[in-house]
Design an enzyme around this catalytic site. Sequence first.
Site, PDB file in Angstrom:
ATOM      1  N   HIS A 189       0.848  -1.205   0.000  1.00 52.79           N
ATOM      2  CA  HIS A 189       0.000   0.000   0.000  1.00 52.79           C
ATOM      3  C   HIS A 189       0.882   1.254   0.000  1.00 52.79           C
ATOM      4  CE1 HIS A 189      -3.966   1.991   0.800  1.00 52.79           C
ATOM      5  NE2 HIS A 189      -3.150   2.961   1.210  1.00 52.79           N
ATOM      6  N   HIS A 238       1.382   7.992   6.108  1.00 54.16           N
ATOM      7  CA  HIS A 238       1.260   8.551   4.764  1.00 54.16           C
ATOM      8  C   HIS A 238       2.346   9.613   4.568  1.00 54.16           C
ATOM      9  CE1 HIS A 238      -2.607   6.551   4.671  1.00 54.16           C
ATOM     10  NE2 HIS A 238      -2.747   6.886   3.404  1.00 54.16           N
TER      11      HIS A 238
END
Length: 228
Positions: free
Chosen positions: A2, A81
């Site tokens: 991811h 992130h």
Amino acid sequence: AHVNSVDYDPTDDSIIISSRHQSAAIKIGRDKKVKWILGAPDGWKKGWAEKVLTPVDHNGNPIKCENSKCEGNFDWSWTQHTAWRIDSKSNKDVLYLSVFDNGDARGMDQPALAEMKYSRAVVYRIDQDKKTIEQVWEYGKERGFPWYSPVTSLSKYCADKDSIMVYSATAGMGRRPSELKPGEKAGSASPFIEEFKWGETEPAVEIQLIDSMGYQAMPVSLDKAFNQ
């Protein structure tokens, strides 16, 4: 993996990826070999375990870490992130990295109560020769669960202002009805946008968007936009 961000380092022709499901930022050279791993050392196989950075304090002394948790204020990033190089403060030896540490499964664990979760915007200083990492700035831990974003979000350095722009994109999704502000709906996000002068931990600007959602928020120069 991811992968939710990829950044380029021109000093050694490499890329830095943010691998959310591995809770790791990883630098990879043009030869496709891993240069270093920013992440808890637990669970990495031989060949990769040696690439994990060693946490140090501001004096360069190693910080003791055990079972994915470290002494003092240092912490790894978890389900993060945006692992972005701060170009104007970095060189071929020392790299500054801005990360939004979402904080889910922090310490490879889930707390007894969801309300114990929190997110952080964090800046790390990496000595690429010594393979050490120092945490030089963080924000969000003190805001607790209301500021917690389980997914998305970003932390980005703005060179023209010498500031850090932070977007906690899914803050508020887990609040109870009694905790909602007027106009907010249960289960909806009310994200925060903040700007911090370099090194400061109180925002110069804070904006909250009620009952809204967006993957990321980017600073845009209006002068450049209009000139183009």
